[in-house]
Design an enzyme around this catalytic site. Structure first.
Site, PDB file in Angstrom:
ATOM      1  N   PHE A 172       0.850  -1.181   0.000  1.00 25.95           N
ATOM      2  CA  PHE A 172       0.000   0.000   0.000  1.00 25.95           C
ATOM      3  C   PHE A 172       0.894   1.242   0.000  1.00 25.95           C
ATOM      4  O   PHE A 172       1.875   1.297   0.749  1.00 25.95           O
ATOM      5  CB  PHE A 172      -0.887  -0.026   1.252  1.00 25.95           C
ATOM      6  CG  PHE A 172      -1.971   1.013   1.253  1.00 25.95           C
ATOM      7  CD1 PHE A 172      -3.108   0.864   0.462  1.00 25.95           C
ATOM      8  CD2 PHE A 172      -1.874   2.131   2.057  1.00 25.95           C
ATOM      9  CE1 PHE A 172      -4.113   1.821   0.476  1.00 25.95           C
ATOM     10  CE2 PHE A 172      -2.877   3.095   2.072  1.00 25.95           C
ATOM     11  CZ  PHE A 172      -4.000   2.933   1.279  1.00 25.95           C
ATOM     12  N   ASP A 188       2.436  -6.162   7.500  1.00 23.61           N
ATOM     13  CA  ASP A 188       1.231  -5.353   7.597  1.00 23.61           C
ATOM     14  C   ASP A 188       0.024  -6.273   7.351  1.00 23.61           C
ATOM     15  O   ASP A 188      -0.074  -6.900   6.289  1.00 23.61           O
ATOM     16  CB  ASP A 188       1.284  -4.210   6.569  1.00 23.61           C
ATOM     17  CG  ASP A 188       0.149  -3.209   6.788  1.00 23.61           C
ATOM     18  OD1 ASP A 188      -0.936  -3.632   7.219  1.00 23.61           O
ATOM     19  OD2 ASP A 188       0.363  -2.010   6.514  1.00 23.61           O
ATOM     20  N   TYR A 216     -10.461  -0.847  11.181  1.00 23.19           N
ATOM     21  CA  TYR A 216     -11.700  -0.342  10.562  1.00 23.19           C
ATOM     22  C   TYR A 216     -12.073  -1.103   9.307  1.00 23.19           C
ATOM     23  O   TYR A 216     -13.126  -0.874   8.748  1.00 23.19           O
ATOM     24  CB  TYR A 216     -11.591   1.162  10.255  1.00 23.19           C
ATOM     25  CG  TYR A 216     -10.372   1.553   9.447  1.00 23.19           C
ATOM     26  CD1 TYR A 216     -10.334   1.396   8.077  1.00 23.19           C
ATOM     27  CD2 TYR A 216      -9.239   2.070  10.081  1.00 23.19           C
ATOM     28  CE1 TYR A 216      -9.218   1.740   7.341  1.00 23.19           C
ATOM     29  CE2 TYR A 216      -8.120   2.425   9.358  1.00 23.19           C
ATOM     30  CZ  TYR A 216      -8.111   2.251   7.985  1.00 23.19           C
ATOM     31  OH  TYR A 216      -6.988   2.584   7.277  1.00 23.19           O
ATOM     32  N   LYS A 217     -11.200  -2.008   8.841  1.00 22.11           N
ATOM     33  CA  LYS A 217     -11.524  -2.789   7.638  1.00 22.11           C
ATOM     34  C   LYS A 217     -12.301  -4.034   8.063  1.00 22.11           C
ATOM     35  O   LYS A 217     -13.414  -3.920   8.538  1.00 22.11           O
ATOM     36  CB  LYS A 217     -10.238  -3.101   6.871  1.00 22.11           C
ATOM     37  CG  LYS A 217      -9.621  -1.827   6.256  1.00 22.11           C
ATOM     38  CD  LYS A 217      -8.273  -2.039   5.596  1.00 22.11           C
ATOM     39  CE  LYS A 217      -7.777  -0.715   5.006  1.00 22.11           C
ATOM     40  NZ  LYS A 217      -6.329  -0.715   4.753  1.00 22.11           N
ATOM     41  N   ARG A 236     -13.061  -3.666  -7.066  1.00 24.16           N
ATOM     42  CA  ARG A 236     -12.690  -4.523  -5.934  1.00 24.16           C
ATOM     43  C   ARG A 236     -13.931  -4.874  -5.114  1.00 24.16           C
ATOM     44  O   ARG A 236     -14.750  -4.010  -4.796  1.00 24.16           O
ATOM     45  CB  ARG A 236     -11.696  -3.726  -5.087  1.00 24.16           C
ATOM     46  CG  ARG A 236     -10.960  -4.492  -4.062  1.00 24.16           C
ATOM     47  CD  ARG A 236      -9.844  -3.638  -3.506  1.00 24.16           C
ATOM     48  NE  ARG A 236     -10.347  -2.515  -2.713  1.00 24.16           N
ATOM     49  CZ  ARG A 236      -9.678  -1.941  -1.717  1.00 24.16           C
ATOM     50  NH1 ARG A 236      -8.471  -2.381  -1.401  1.00 24.16           N
ATOM     51  NH2 ARG A 236     -10.182  -0.934  -1.052  1.00 24.16           N
TER      52      ARG A 236
HETATM   53  C1  PLP Z   1      -5.680   0.620   4.667  1.00 19.96           C
HETATM   54  C2  PLP Z   1      -4.216   0.572   4.700  1.00 19.96           C
HETATM   55  C3  PLP Z   1      -3.459   1.614   5.267  1.00 19.96           C
HETATM   56  C4  PLP Z   1      -4.127   2.858   5.773  1.00 19.96           C
HETATM   57  O1  PLP Z   1      -3.396   3.479   6.770  1.00 19.96           O
HETATM   58  P1  PLP Z   1      -4.090   4.547   7.737  1.00 19.96           P
HETATM   59  O2  PLP Z   1      -2.975   5.190   8.438  1.00 19.96           O
HETATM   60  O3  PLP Z   1      -5.017   3.763   8.637  1.00 19.96           O
HETATM   61  O4  PLP Z   1      -4.892   5.481   6.887  1.00 19.96           O
HETATM   62  C5  PLP Z   1      -2.095   1.479   5.337  1.00 19.96           C
HETATM   63  N1  PLP Z   1      -1.474   0.360   4.870  1.00 19.96           N
HETATM   64  C6  PLP Z   1      -2.170  -0.657   4.311  1.00 19.96           C
HETATM   65  C7  PLP Z   1      -1.455  -1.869   3.830  1.00 19.96           C
HETATM   66  C8  PLP Z   1      -3.555  -0.577   4.195  1.00 19.96           C
HETATM   67  O5  PLP Z   1      -4.234  -1.552   3.619  1.00 19.96           O
END
Ligand code: PLP
Length: 397
Positions: A113, A184, A209-210, A356
């Site tokens: 990400f 992660d 939150y996911k 998605r």
């Molecule tokens: C959703 C996601 C994030 C988002 O990070 P936030 O700091 O919570 O906005 C970061 N890394 C990955 C791999 C994600 O899927």
């Protein structure tokens, strides 16, 4: 066996919606509004600052951390909640680099990400020691683990395609080469069973939150393996990670174990919302969740491929190499997704061309998948997406 009809009944999802975006933001637990109202009125309202002790607010980041920890195979007492995932990535990577001070390469992959890569870039720049962020294709990660690498930083499930890395194998390879690992779990926690302890992972982070359904702005989590917990150096040395925050000393001393990864005041309202989601997770077994997720994804892929030849599967075809989402490529994917959302099928779009769909057995079942496929078929076969208002991009896709 997990009773998925019972878990589904515990979410408040609008009746005319089929929600295939729990991989971005989980839905509202029915218990959340009442619990939050009670917390606001009875705790914040009546206890005021005494709530930190009386209502146990200060203990929530560790207590709820353990409940998340059960879902990711963490040892009790080694997960803490707080901050955002981007912040937790920074903390984990900084601590991992300090465990491997003689090496200068952070290895990641192009499926990571962007925020994880951005945080790494910012950290390496401010360290000013000539570190390199080396980004390779997902398939090339294993071969790129060499004794130059300090830290292997990967997202286990690719947010775009759902491609799943083999955590146990890559962690073993990394350790054989003297490399520290940061995993992660943003698209893993609550989606795919993971055994951090068994895999020997060094650090792990993720959001709540996911798939975990903690609500918009729910805090992130961080795990540090027990063998590192008392020597990992916190880069963000905030007062609540101090060994004795209320001694108000002038100098920082890291707290015990994972407590040192706390930074500042925890978000109690968000943690209260998350608690209602974790009550539902307590009814679930991750092996059952995985089996149902695979069945739903397989059903979706076969039904879509049978009726929508214009959509190209972007996710791995082999369920064993896929997380809990299915992605299809379509050049007009953004407009197509807007047309679906207008008809109550909510997924999302990721640039440049990925549609998605997340599959979340706690509240999505096979009849939802079939109903969603019927809408997708109608939109795709009849080009219902071909309207200017569906093509105008909103700020959040
Ligand atoms: C959703 C996601 C994030 C988002 O990070 P936030 O700091 O919570 O906005 C970061 N890394 C990955 C791999 C994600 O899927």
């Amino acid at each position: 066996m997990t009773d998925f009809a019972a878990t589904k009944a515990m979410f408040d999802i609008p009746q005319d919606v089929i929600y295939l975006d729990g991989n971005s933001l989980g839905p509202l637990p029915r218990a959340a509004p009442g619990r939050l109202a009670g917390m606001l009125a009875d705790e914040w309202g009546k206890m005021l600052i005494t709530g930190w002790n009386k209502a146990g607010w200060m203990a929530m980041p560790m207590a709820l951390g353990d409940r998340v920890g059960r879902l990711i195979g963490a040892e009790p007492g080694h997960v803490v909640l707080g901050d955002t995932l981007s912040i937790k990535v920074y903390q984990a990577l900084a601590a991992a680099l300090e465990l491997n001070p003689d090496r200068r390469v952070v290895l990641s992959d192009s499926g990571n990400f962007p925020s994880d890569l951005y945080m790494a870039q910012g950290l390496l720049r401010s360290l000013g020691k000539g570190h390199e962020l080396r980004v390779v294709a997902p398939d090339d990660v294993e071969a790129a683990i060499t004794d130059e690498v300090a830290v292997l930083m990967l997202t286990e499930v690719d947010y775009g395609t759902g491609r799943l890395h083999d955590m146990a194998t890559l962690t073993r390879r990394a350790h054989d080469a003297g490399v520290v690992t940061v995993w992660d779990l943003a698209h893993t926690a609550g989606a795919v069973p993971v055994d951090l302890s068994g895999a020997g992972a060094d650090f792990a982070v993720g959001c709540t939150y996911k798939y975990l359904n903690g609500g918009p702005g729910a805090p992130a989590f961080i795990y540090v393996a027990p063998r590192h917990a008392d020597r990992a150096v916190p880069a963000l040395s905030g007062w609540l990670g101090h060994e004795a925050p209320f001694d108000f000393e002038q100098s920082y001393r890291p707290g015990r174990g994972i407590e040192r990864m706390r930074v500042g005041t925890p978000p109690i309202i968000q943690l209260t919302a998350l608690e209602t989601a974790l009550d539902i997770w307590d009814m679930a077994d991750m092996q059952d969740v995985r089996a149902m997720s695979v069945a739903l994804c397989e059903l979706f892929i076969s039904e879509i491929e049978a009726s929508c030849p214009m959509l190209t599967l972007a996710s791995p075809r082999d369920a064993a190499q896929r997380g809990s989402q299915v992605s299809f490529r379509f050049e007009q994917g953004y407009a197509a997704m807007q047309a679906l959302i207008a008809r109550g099928v909510i997924g999302d779009f990721r640039a440049p061309d990925i549609m998605r769909f997340g599959f979340t057995p706690l509240y999505i079942d096979a009849s939802d998948v079939r109903a969603a496929v019927a809408v997708i078929r109608d939109v795709m076969q009849n080009q219902l997406w071909n309207r200017p208002d569906y093509m105008a991009r909103a700020a959040v896709t």
